[in-house]
Each structure stands twice: as structure tokens, then as C-alpha cells.
Design a protein around this motif. Sequence first.
Motif, PDB file in Angstrom:
ATOM      1  N   LEU A 134       7.606   4.447  -2.167  1.00 45.19           N
ATOM      2  CA  LEU A 134       7.173   3.068  -2.388  1.00 45.19           C
ATOM      3  C   LEU A 134       5.665   3.022  -2.558  1.00 45.19           C
ATOM      4  N   VAL A 135       5.246   2.056  -3.359  1.00 44.08           N
ATOM      5  CA  VAL A 135       3.826   1.771  -3.541  1.00 44.08           C
ATOM      6  C   VAL A 135       3.678   0.258  -3.450  1.00 44.08           C
ATOM      7  N   LEU A 136       2.734  -0.181  -2.634  1.00 47.08           N
ATOM      8  CA  LEU A 136       2.417  -1.610  -2.585  1.00 47.08           C
ATOM      9  C   LEU A 136       0.962  -1.805  -2.960  1.00 47.08           C
ATOM     10  N   GLU A 137       0.743  -2.639  -3.976  1.00 48.48           N
ATOM     11  CA  GLU A 137      -0.618  -3.028  -4.350  1.00 48.48           C
ATOM     12  C   GLU A 137      -0.825  -4.496  -4.002  1.00 48.48           C
ATOM     13  N   VAL A 138      -2.005  -4.786  -3.476  1.00 50.71           N
ATOM     14  CA  VAL A 138      -2.387  -6.171  -3.218  1.00 50.71           C
ATOM     15  C   VAL A 138      -3.656  -6.427  -4.028  1.00 50.71           C
ATOM     16  N   ASN A 139      -3.617  -7.429  -4.886  1.00 47.01           N
ATOM     17  CA  ASN A 139      -4.734  -7.735  -5.793  1.00 47.01           C
ATOM     18  C   ASN A 139      -5.158  -6.498  -6.584  1.00 47.01           C
ATOM     19  N   GLY A 140      -4.176  -5.704  -7.002  1.00 40.45           N
ATOM     20  CA  GLY A 140      -4.440  -4.542  -7.846  1.00 40.45           C
ATOM     21  C   GLY A 140      -4.929  -3.309  -7.105  1.00 40.45           C
ATOM     22  N   GLU A 141      -5.006  -3.404  -5.776  1.00 40.50           N
ATOM     23  CA  GLU A 141      -5.535  -2.287  -4.977  1.00 40.50           C
ATOM     24  C   GLU A 141      -4.389  -1.692  -4.151  1.00 40.50           C
ATOM     25  N   ALA A 142      -4.240  -0.364  -4.208  1.00 40.01           N
ATOM     26  CA  ALA A 142      -3.140   0.283  -3.474  1.00 40.01           C
ATOM     27  C   ALA A 142      -3.360   0.126  -1.972  1.00 40.01           C
TER      28      ALA A 142
END
Length: 205
Positions: A129-137
Motif C-alpha cells: 500500500l501507498v498513501l499520499e496526502v497532498n501529493g506527498e508519500a
Amino acid sequence: MTPVWLGERPVIPGKIVCIGRNYAAHAEELGNPVPDEMVVFCKPASAVGDRLISHSGGETLHYEGEICLMMGEQGTVRGAGFGLDLTRRGLQSELKAKGLPWERAKAFDGAALFSRFAEVDALPCQLDLVLEVNGEARQHGGTESMLYPPARIIEEIRGFMSLQPGDIVMTGTPSGVGEVRPGDRFHGRVLTEGRILAEGRWTAT
Ligand code: ZN
């Protein structure tokens, strides 16, 4: 009730079974000991939300990105998706300190968000899984770094609780959890062997 989507089909899960502290690095970031037994708790189907809320009960929520599985018959897996386990961390810490159950901190309306689930024939042997918030990992994890990999989770849950078709298993969160702020853009993906299986996008309100 808000449905969860398996491919094009809406599903109302009977229950959502969650694993706590399944990545050693996340247990450490919250100052929790790595458990000697799998930590299990449940969210009711009413916790499934259709939008990402940043507050509940006057408290700012924390996000936990998780690889999620939708169950089929007899312990088989028929879907894989990305989920957000939303948590009132301050309240959870108070409840933990008192040895009380976590439902007030984790089972409120809107406390579980899911991407559409990709249909699978069997449990994929490797998931990331990868989660980005506002384009930042912010969060990276996968079956390789889990203390209890999915097959073991399912076996252990089924040792004491039936898993019905449509039930969802949330497999725990890697390190990198944090606060949800209004306007934050979340993009969560679940991959197998580098290929995107499922992804969800939400903007926090
Ligand atoms: Zn969680």
C-alpha cells in the motif's frame, strides 16, 4: 447504510474486522509494545462513510491507511481494496489507559472509508500500500513487513469468529499515521507486484 463496492456490485458488509499493531514500526511510533498475540477489534457496518471527515466528537481524527480484504465463502478472499481506519487518537489513548474497549474511538459513523474493491480469484501472495496526502508519500507498507500476513490473519480470526461473504478485514497500518486536516487530499493505492489493484481518493471536510 453506505455500501462498499466490489467491482460494480454494492455490498453491505456484515462486519469489519480490524487488526491492530500489525507493523512493528507503527506500534513503536505510538509507544505500544509489539504484541505477542494478534490484536483484533471490530467496526460495525454503520461505520462505513462516503466522505472523509476530519473531526468527530470535537476531536481531530487520525488516518490509518490499510490493505483491506473482502471475504468470500469459507475463508476465501474475493476482493482487495484500500481502506482508511479513522481514529480519535486522544480518546483511544484515554480508553487504553483505563483498559476500556475502543469503540468510542474507532466505531463512530464515518470511521471507515474504502476504495472500490478489485475482484480477485484468490488472496494475492504479495500486496503493498501507498498513501499520499497532498501529493506527498506518508505511508508505505505491505505483506512483507506485516507481523501477521493476510492468510494467517484470516486463519486466526476464523479460529474464534465466522467470516461471512462481504465481511471486510482491515490488516493494520504501517508507520506514518497522522492528523486529517480539512482540505487535505488523500490518495491511497493497493498494489500487487507493482500493479495497481485498487485506489481511492478523498478530500477531507
Ligand atoms: Zn487500523
